[in-house]
Design an enzyme around this catalytic site. Sequence first.
Site, PDB file in Angstrom:
ATOM      1  N   ASN A   9     -28.024 -93.089  28.150  1.00  0.00           N
ATOM      2  CA  ASN A   9     -28.031 -92.071  29.200  1.00  0.00           C
ATOM      3  C   ASN A   9     -27.077 -90.958  28.756  1.00  0.00           C
ATOM      4  O   ASN A   9     -25.862 -91.156  28.735  1.00  0.00           O
ATOM      5  CB  ASN A   9     -27.553 -92.730  30.511  1.00  0.00           C
ATOM      6  CG  ASN A   9     -27.317 -91.715  31.611  1.00  0.00           C
ATOM      7  OD1 ASN A   9     -27.691 -90.544  31.491  1.00  0.00           O
ATOM      8  ND2 ASN A   9     -26.695 -92.158  32.691  1.00  0.00           N
ATOM      9  N   LYS A  11     -26.399 -88.241  30.208  1.00  0.00           N
ATOM     10  CA  LYS A  11     -25.758 -87.541  31.337  1.00  0.00           C
ATOM     11  C   LYS A  11     -25.834 -86.027  31.116  1.00  0.00           C
ATOM     12  O   LYS A  11     -26.803 -85.553  30.527  1.00  0.00           O
ATOM     13  CB  LYS A  11     -24.327 -88.060  31.532  1.00  0.00           C
ATOM     14  CG  LYS A  11     -24.290 -89.593  31.635  1.00  0.00           C
ATOM     15  CD  LYS A  11     -23.007 -90.159  32.122  1.00  0.00           C
ATOM     16  CE  LYS A  11     -23.118 -91.679  32.208  1.00  0.00           C
ATOM     17  NZ  LYS A  11     -21.916 -92.319  32.703  1.00  0.00           N
ATOM     18  N   HIS A  92     -28.531 -93.864  39.793  1.00  0.00           N
ATOM     19  CA  HIS A  92     -27.271 -93.948  39.044  1.00  0.00           C
ATOM     20  C   HIS A  92     -26.096 -93.684  39.988  1.00  0.00           C
ATOM     21  O   HIS A  92     -26.160 -92.791  40.824  1.00  0.00           O
ATOM     22  CB  HIS A  92     -27.254 -92.938  37.884  1.00  0.00           C
ATOM     23  CG  HIS A  92     -26.147 -93.234  36.919  1.00  0.00           C
ATOM     24  ND1 HIS A  92     -24.839 -92.895  37.193  1.00  0.00           N
ATOM     25  CD2 HIS A  92     -26.136 -93.882  35.730  1.00  0.00           C
ATOM     26  CE1 HIS A  92     -24.071 -93.323  36.186  1.00  0.00           C
ATOM     27  NE2 HIS A  92     -24.832 -93.924  35.303  1.00  0.00           N
ATOM     28  N   GLU A  94     -23.427 -92.178  39.748  1.00  0.00           N
ATOM     29  CA  GLU A  94     -22.873 -90.820  39.782  1.00  0.00           C
ATOM     30  C   GLU A  94     -23.665 -89.929  40.729  1.00  0.00           C
ATOM     31  O   GLU A  94     -23.175 -88.878  41.150  1.00  0.00           O
ATOM     32  CB  GLU A  94     -22.846 -90.238  38.356  1.00  0.00           C
ATOM     33  CG  GLU A  94     -21.762 -90.902  37.513  1.00  0.00           C
ATOM     34  CD  GLU A  94     -22.021 -90.865  36.014  1.00  0.00           C
ATOM     35  OE1 GLU A  94     -22.905 -90.114  35.560  1.00  0.00           O
ATOM     36  OE2 GLU A  94     -21.322 -91.600  35.291  1.00  0.00           O
ATOM     37  N   GLU A 157     -24.485-101.822  36.676  1.00  0.00           N
ATOM     38  CA  GLU A 157     -23.407-100.957  36.181  1.00  0.00           C
ATOM     39  C   GLU A 157     -22.263-100.961  37.196  1.00  0.00           C
ATOM     40  O   GLU A 157     -22.281-100.173  38.162  1.00  0.00           O
ATOM     41  CB  GLU A 157     -23.910 -99.520  36.003  1.00  0.00           C
ATOM     42  CG  GLU A 157     -24.997 -99.360  34.981  1.00  0.00           C
ATOM     43  CD  GLU A 157     -25.024 -97.946  34.388  1.00  0.00           C
ATOM     44  OE1 GLU A 157     -24.914 -97.836  33.162  1.00  0.00           O
ATOM     45  OE2 GLU A 157     -25.131 -96.968  35.149  1.00  0.00           O
ATOM     46  N   GLY A 163     -17.418 -95.261  32.098  1.00  0.00           N
ATOM     47  CA  GLY A 163     -16.584 -94.187  31.563  1.00  0.00           C
ATOM     48  C   GLY A 163     -15.110 -94.522  31.465  1.00  0.00           C
ATOM     49  O   GLY A 163     -14.280 -93.638  31.238  1.00  0.00           O
ATOM     50  N   SER A 198     -19.214 -98.793  29.777  1.00  0.00           N
ATOM     51  CA  SER A 198     -18.318 -98.876  28.608  1.00  0.00           C
ATOM     52  C   SER A 198     -18.826 -99.827  27.518  1.00  0.00           C
ATOM     53  O   SER A 198     -18.034-100.522  26.876  1.00  0.00           O
ATOM     54  CB  SER A 198     -16.895 -99.250  29.040  1.00  0.00           C
ATOM     55  OG  SER A 198     -16.360 -98.240  29.865  1.00  0.00           O
TER      56      SER A 198
HETATM   57  P1  13P Z   1     -20.363 -95.331  29.770  1.00  0.00           P
HETATM   58  O1  13P Z   1     -21.038 -96.155  28.704  1.00  0.00           O
HETATM   59  O2  13P Z   1     -19.867 -94.010  29.271  1.00  0.00           O
HETATM   60  O3  13P Z   1     -19.330 -96.117  30.495  1.00  0.00           O
HETATM   61  O4  13P Z   1     -21.500 -94.955  30.852  1.00  0.00           O
HETATM   62  C1  13P Z   1     -22.316 -95.950  31.361  1.00  0.00           C
HETATM   63  C2  13P Z   1     -23.359 -95.336  32.196  1.00  0.00           C
HETATM   64  O5  13P Z   1     -23.080 -94.795  33.242  1.00  0.00           O
HETATM   65  C3  13P Z   1     -24.746 -95.388  31.710  1.00  0.00           C
HETATM   66  O6  13P Z   1     -25.648 -95.019  32.704  1.00  0.00           O
END
Ligand code: 13P
Length: 241
Positions: A9, A11, A92, A94, A157, A163, A198
């Site tokens: 992803n 982002k 997601h 976020e 997740e 992150g 992560s």
């Molecule tokens: P990270 O691997 O940067 O922690 O992000 C995970 C994520 O949100 C994938 O959708």
Amino acid sequence: MRKPIVAANWKMNLTKKSAEDLIAKLNEFVYEDVEVIIMPPFTLLDMAASIADNRIKLGAQNCYYKKSGAFTGEISPDMLVDIGCKYVIVGHSERRHIFGNDLLRKKLAASKRAGLIPVYCIGETLDEKRKGKKESVLSEQLNIIDNLSMSLIVAYEPVWAIGTGVAAEVVTIRETIKLIRQKLREKGVKASVLYGGSVKPDNAKEIASETLIDGALVGGSGLNASSFLQIIDIFKEVRKC
Ligand code: 13P
């Protein structure tokens, strides 16, 4: 053994040039026995569809639930299929924390109608974890997929691992995925279940060795060709029959 899935992803990252460079590197190394998915921002999807090796599958990070119409700024599942997407992220964290849960059921149904496979993200926040609410939060998030017979990927997740550089411990992932699978079974839903949060070359072996985990949804490490390819390679090696 089932083919593992490793998805990146991206982002809100990369511009055309940096994305082209990344895809060119991925094109050289991607293997048949792992389902590799890249999920660029909307602006890069068309370019990615035209230059990525066809063994690399394409996914979007979001969609709206309507087929077409006066919805300025939105993108429909049909539009995503039209430019070559096979997958779409739904829910997601976020976005879920900003836009809420209500639209997600409609987005899952709309994805199904268009023939996209949703990567449905679920996970508890640190506060919810501390308060012992993980199971109820995950149940509530999974309830949205009730009565949907469709190809589906669920990505666990935990929000606190995204992150941060610190993934959940494998024992925690295993127990949580067991729980998720049990709830999916109760609903009669078949889905692959990924872990995200992560994931990086350093911890990919430990994660890939847990066969209850069908693969990884990678964020930051998916923006770097070498890291992403190492993760793919690890899944490929560990899951070899
Ligand atoms: P990270 O691997 O940067 O922690 O992000 C995970 C994520 O949100 C994938 O959708």
